[in-house]
Design a protein around this motif. Structure first.
Motif, PDB file in Angstrom:
ATOM      1  N   PRO A  47       0.818  -1.196   0.000  1.00 33.90           N
ATOM      2  CA  PRO A  47       0.000   0.000   0.000  1.00 33.90           C
ATOM      3  C   PRO A  47       0.854   1.247   0.000  1.00 33.90           C
ATOM      4  CG  PRO A  47       0.151  -0.865   2.198  1.00 33.90           C
ATOM      5  CD  PRO A  47       0.883  -1.815   1.318  1.00 33.90           C
ATOM      6  N   ALA A  48       0.207   2.361  -0.274  1.00 36.42           N
ATOM      7  CA  ALA A  48       0.949   3.624  -0.342  1.00 36.42           C
ATOM      8  C   ALA A  48       1.531   3.996   1.002  1.00 36.42           C
ATOM      9  CB  ALA A  48       0.018   4.743  -0.839  1.00 36.42           C
ATOM     10  N   GLY A  49       0.842   3.604   2.107  1.00 30.66           N
ATOM     11  CA  GLY A  49       1.298   3.958   3.448  1.00 30.66           C
ATOM     12  C   GLY A  49       2.597   3.308   3.837  1.00 30.66           C
ATOM     13  N   ALA A  50       2.994   2.223   3.170  1.00 31.87           N
ATOM     14  CA  ALA A  50       4.232   1.522   3.534  1.00 31.87           C
ATOM     15  C   ALA A  50       5.464   2.173   2.964  1.00 31.87           C
ATOM     16  CB  ALA A  50       4.172   0.071   3.053  1.00 31.87           C
ATOM     17  N   ALA A  51       5.307   3.159   2.139  1.00 37.26           N
ATOM     18  CA  ALA A  51       6.460   3.773   1.474  1.00 37.26           C
ATOM     19  C   ALA A  51       7.420   4.403   2.470  1.00 37.26           C
ATOM     20  CB  ALA A  51       5.977   4.826   0.470  1.00 37.26           C
ATOM     21  N   ILE A  52       6.869   5.009   3.536  1.00 39.59           N
ATOM     22  CA  ILE A  52       7.725   5.685   4.509  1.00 39.59           C
ATOM     23  C   ILE A  52       8.654   4.712   5.208  1.00 39.59           C
ATOM     24  CG2 ILE A  52       5.981   5.474   6.336  1.00 39.59           C
ATOM     25  CD1 ILE A  52       6.990   8.107   7.429  1.00 39.59           C
ATOM     26  N   TYR A  53       8.151   3.466   5.469  1.00 36.64           N
ATOM     27  CA  TYR A  53       8.973   2.466   6.145  1.00 36.64           C
ATOM     28  C   TYR A  53      10.060   1.939   5.231  1.00 36.64           C
ATOM     29  CZ  TYR A  53       4.980   2.652   9.245  1.00 36.64           C
ATOM     30  OH  TYR A  53       3.985   3.079  10.077  1.00 36.64           O
ATOM     31  N   GLU A  54       9.703   1.727   3.949  1.00 35.38           N
ATOM     32  CA  GLU A  54      10.702   1.225   3.011  1.00 35.38           C
ATOM     33  C   GLU A  54      11.791   2.254   2.781  1.00 35.38           C
ATOM     34  OE1 GLU A  54       8.544   0.153  -0.440  1.00 35.38           O
ATOM     35  OE2 GLU A  54       7.547  -1.574   0.488  1.00 35.38           O
ATOM     36  N   GLU A  55      11.366   3.546   2.727  1.00 27.76           N
ATOM     37  CA  GLU A  55      12.359   4.601   2.535  1.00 27.76           C
ATOM     38  C   GLU A  55      13.275   4.709   3.749  1.00 27.76           C
ATOM     39  OE1 GLU A  55      12.528   9.448   1.782  1.00 27.76           O
ATOM     40  OE2 GLU A  55      10.600   8.386   1.817  1.00 27.76           O
ATOM     41  N   ALA A  56      12.659   4.615   4.968  1.00 26.28           N
ATOM     42  CA  ALA A  56      13.460   4.671   6.195  1.00 26.28           C
ATOM     43  C   ALA A  56      14.428   3.506   6.254  1.00 26.28           C
ATOM     44  CB  ALA A  56      12.540   4.650   7.416  1.00 26.28           C
ATOM     45  N   ALA A  57      13.967   2.322   5.819  1.00 21.10           N
ATOM     46  CA  ALA A  57      14.831   1.148   5.839  1.00 21.10           C
ATOM     47  C   ALA A  57      15.996   1.310   4.892  1.00 21.10           C
ATOM     48  CB  ALA A  57      14.030  -0.095   5.481  1.00 21.10           C
ATOM     49  N   ASP A  58      15.728   1.866   3.694  1.00 22.38           N
ATOM     50  CA  ASP A  58      16.804   2.073   2.717  1.00 22.38           C
ATOM     51  C   ASP A  58      17.825   3.071   3.249  1.00 22.38           C
ATOM     52  OD1 ASP A  58      15.732   0.282   0.962  1.00 22.38           O
ATOM     53  OD2 ASP A  58      14.585   1.779  -0.163  1.00 22.38           O
ATOM     54  N   GLU A  59      17.340   4.161   3.891  1.00 20.06           N
ATOM     55  CA  GLU A  59      18.270   5.156   4.420  1.00 20.06           C
ATOM     56  C   GLU A  59      19.114   4.566   5.542  1.00 20.06           C
ATOM     57  OE1 GLU A  59      15.974   8.473   5.607  1.00 20.06           O
ATOM     58  OE2 GLU A  59      15.401   9.057   3.567  1.00 20.06           O
ATOM     59  N   ALA A  60      18.458   3.784   6.404  1.00 20.22           N
ATOM     60  CA  ALA A  60      19.194   3.161   7.504  1.00 20.22           C
ATOM     61  C   ALA A  60      20.253   2.214   6.990  1.00 20.22           C
ATOM     62  CB  ALA A  60      18.225   2.412   8.419  1.00 20.22           C
ATOM     63  N   TYR A  61      19.922   1.475   5.930  1.00 17.94           N
ATOM     64  CA  TYR A  61      20.881   0.536   5.372  1.00 17.94           C
ATOM     65  C   TYR A  61      22.079   1.278   4.794  1.00 17.94           C
ATOM     66  CZ  TYR A  61      22.878  -3.087   2.410  1.00 17.94           C
ATOM     67  OH  TYR A  61      23.732  -3.951   1.816  1.00 17.94           O
ATOM     68  N   MET A  62      21.815   2.398   4.102  1.00 17.17           N
ATOM     69  CA  MET A  62      22.919   3.171   3.526  1.00 17.17           C
ATOM     70  C   MET A  62      23.780   3.783   4.629  1.00 17.17           C
ATOM     71  SD  MET A  62      22.706   2.644   0.371  1.00 17.17           S
ATOM     72  CE  MET A  62      23.963   3.794  -0.138  1.00 17.17           C
ATOM     73  N   ASP A  63      23.120   4.272   5.703  1.00 17.51           N
ATOM     74  CA  ASP A  63      23.889   4.827   6.818  1.00 17.51           C
ATOM     75  C   ASP A  63      24.749   3.769   7.465  1.00 17.51           C
ATOM     76  OD1 ASP A  63      22.944   7.381   6.513  1.00 17.51           O
ATOM     77  OD2 ASP A  63      21.214   7.084   7.847  1.00 17.51           O
ATOM     78  N   ASP A  64      24.230   2.544   7.532  1.00 21.77           N
ATOM     79  CA  ASP A  64      24.988   1.444   8.130  1.00 21.77           C
ATOM     80  C   ASP A  64      26.271   1.194   7.358  1.00 21.77           C
ATOM     81  OD1 ASP A  64      25.339  -0.837   9.913  1.00 21.77           O
ATOM     82  OD2 ASP A  64      25.001  -2.025   8.102  1.00 21.77           O
ATOM     83  N   GLN A  65      26.209   1.330   6.043  1.00 23.25           N
ATOM     84  CA  GLN A  65      27.408   1.138   5.229  1.00 23.25           C
ATOM     85  C   GLN A  65      28.426   2.236   5.498  1.00 23.25           C
ATOM     86  OE1 GLN A  65      27.563  -1.745   3.524  1.00 23.25           O
ATOM     87  NE2 GLN A  65      25.615  -2.011   4.572  1.00 23.25           N
ATOM     88  N   ILE A 189       9.187   5.499  12.803  1.00 28.86           N
ATOM     89  CA  ILE A 189       8.356   4.293  12.680  1.00 28.86           C
ATOM     90  C   ILE A 189       7.284   4.273  13.765  1.00 28.86           C
ATOM     91  CG2 ILE A 189       8.394   1.772  12.841  1.00 28.86           C
ATOM     92  CD1 ILE A 189      11.211   1.872  11.643  1.00 28.86           C
ATOM     93  N   MET A 190       7.656   4.703  14.980  1.00 27.55           N
ATOM     94  CA  MET A 190       6.699   4.691  16.075  1.00 27.55           C
ATOM     95  C   MET A 190       5.512   5.610  15.791  1.00 27.55           C
ATOM     96  SD  MET A 190       7.383   5.594  20.105  1.00 27.55           S
ATOM     97  CE  MET A 190       8.561   4.249  20.260  1.00 27.55           C
ATOM     98  N   GLU A 191       5.776   6.742  15.166  1.00 27.00           N
ATOM     99  CA  GLU A 191       4.697   7.687  14.847  1.00 27.00           C
ATOM    100  C   GLU A 191       3.687   7.099  13.867  1.00 27.00           C
ATOM    101  OE1 GLU A 191       6.615  11.129  13.372  1.00 27.00           O
ATOM    102  OE2 GLU A 191       7.424  11.766  15.326  1.00 27.00           O
ATOM    103  N   SER A 192       4.127   6.183  12.993  1.00 32.66           N
ATOM    104  CA  SER A 192       3.246   5.642  11.958  1.00 32.66           C
ATOM    105  C   SER A 192       2.770   4.229  12.253  1.00 32.66           C
ATOM    106  CB  SER A 192       3.976   5.655  10.603  1.00 32.66           C
ATOM    107  OG  SER A 192       4.439   6.952  10.288  1.00 32.66           O
ATOM    108  N   ALA A 193       3.186   3.654  13.419  1.00 32.82           N
ATOM    109  CA  ALA A 193       2.772   2.286  13.736  1.00 32.82           C
ATOM    110  C   ALA A 193       1.259   2.231  13.928  1.00 32.82           C
ATOM    111  CB  ALA A 193       3.495   1.805  14.978  1.00 32.82           C
ATOM    112  N   GLU A 194       0.620   1.167  13.387  1.00 32.93           N
ATOM    113  CA  GLU A 194      -0.841   1.049  13.440  1.00 32.93           C
ATOM    114  C   GLU A 194      -1.324  -0.119  14.282  1.00 32.93           C
ATOM    115  OE1 GLU A 194      -2.350   0.978   9.505  1.00 32.93           O
ATOM    116  OE2 GLU A 194      -1.578   2.959   8.984  1.00 32.93           O
ATOM    117  N   THR A 195      -0.436  -0.989  14.730  1.00 34.71           N
ATOM    118  CA  THR A 195      -0.843  -2.110  15.572  1.00 34.71           C
ATOM    119  C   THR A 195      -0.080  -2.068  16.879  1.00 34.71           C
ATOM    120  OG1 THR A 195       0.846  -3.628  14.745  1.00 34.71           O
ATOM    121  CG2 THR A 195      -1.249  -3.517  13.508  1.00 34.71           C
TER     122      THR A 195
END
Length: 326
Positions: A47-65, A189-195
């Motif tokens: 869904p469109a709402g998951a984009a923020i998590y995927e983007e955050a994950a990609d940024e975190a992965y790049m920062d990890d490198q 992620i906490m701000e957008s968590a739904e469960t």
């Protein structure tokens, strides 16, 4: 249902990347979302709402490198830091002698305050006229304190040790930056968590990250204190004669030996006088006892002599009477 499932996958991906950021996972590959969260194995449409998590994950992965200390980039950063801003921990040990203990103590303590330092620990022995100090002095002023000690006392020994912690400091700072970045991702992620399950998982990891951050910040503060303040261990004692720091000539040694012998005799007489004064009551009692014994012995001796004289006189009288009777 689809939305919640995809949301779980997105959160799992983001948390996995955050874990990689902290150095707990492999930097060369990404694990599946099943390793972070347990979700049903179904096919979802993102869904469109998951984009923020995927983007955050990609940024975190790049920062990890970028922050991975085992990578060549981190090594380059550490080498650069070592060349431009070295982190050195200096420790100095000094043994010093003085002829006036109180004056030397006041001078040292006043100088420490003047130079912006402080006494971390001290032990003063008035009977031995000596003291042990643990001194923390700003690194830039350490030389001034040493000059004062050497200029006003006889320094018998001095040692300096320097520990270079540049690389350890740089690695710790990189670790702190990585955890800070992970904290920011988790807050998003906490701000957008739904469960509730997702929220609990994020909060748990956030608590771990913040605990690690506090520990690392405490370690950095300890490093800063040891780097900014040189530690000086000082042993100061009062002596009558300074210990020579250089080898003396034969003539000088003989002269010193003669003077030391005279001083020993003087000290022996002083100690005897002190002992005598302290034990005067015992000496008087002993003298009285001896005098009493002498008096008794003399009285008994006189009585014995009188008896002998009287006996001899009686014998003489008897003998005279016997001769007259004949």
């Amino acid at each position: 249902m689809k939305r919640k499932g995809n949301l779980g996958i997105a959160i799992g991906t983001s948390l996995l990347a955050a874990t990689l950021l902290a150095g707990c996972g492999s930097s060369g590959s990404r694990a599946t979302t099943d390793n972070a969260f347990t979700t049903s194995k179904m096919t979802y449409e993102a869904p469109a709402g998951a984009a923020i998590y995927e983007e955050a994950a990609d940024e975190a992965y790049m920062d990890d490198q970028s922050y991975n200390t085992s990578g060549s980039q981190a090594e380059t950063v550490n080498e650069s830091a070592a060349k431009t801003n070295r982190k050195l921990i200096t420790t100095i040990n000094i043994n010093a002698e003085t002829e006036d203990f109180d004056k030397a103590r006041n001078l040292v303590e006043n100088k420490i305050t003047e130079l912006g330092g402080y006494i971390e620990n001290s032990s003063v022995y008035n009977e031995d006229r000596s003291a042990n100090y643990t001194i923390r002095i700003p690194a830039d002023n350490a030389d001034k304190l040493i000059e004062t000690l050497e200029g006003n006392n006889n320094v018998t020994s001095k040692s300096v040790s320097v520990e270079d912690v540049t690389l350890q400091y740089a690695d710790t700072e990189s670790r702190k930056k990585a955890l800070k970045t992970e904290e920011e991702r988790l807050l998003k992620i906490m701000e957008s968590a739904e469960t509730v399950e997702d929220l609990i998982a994020v909060e748990s990891r956030l608590a771990e990250v913040r605990y690690e951050l506090e520990s690392i910040e405490s370690q950095l503060r300890t490093y800063d204190n040891k780097i900014d303040y040189t530690t000086v261990y000082l042993y100061l004692e009062e002596v009558e004669k300074f210990t020579p720091v250089e080898k003396e000539s034969a003539g000088h040694r003989m002269a010193d030996g003669f003077v030391e012998s005279i001083i020993s005799i003087r000290d022996g007489l002083v100690e005897f006088c002190i002992w005598f004064v302290i034990h005067i009551p015992q000496i008087l009692l002993f003298a009285i006892f001896v005098a009493a014994v002498v008096i008794i012995v003399r009285v008994l001796d006189k009585k014995s002599k009188k008896k002998k004289v009287a006996k001899n006189t009686q014998q003489n009288v008897t003998s005279a009477e016997g001769e007259n009777g004949k």
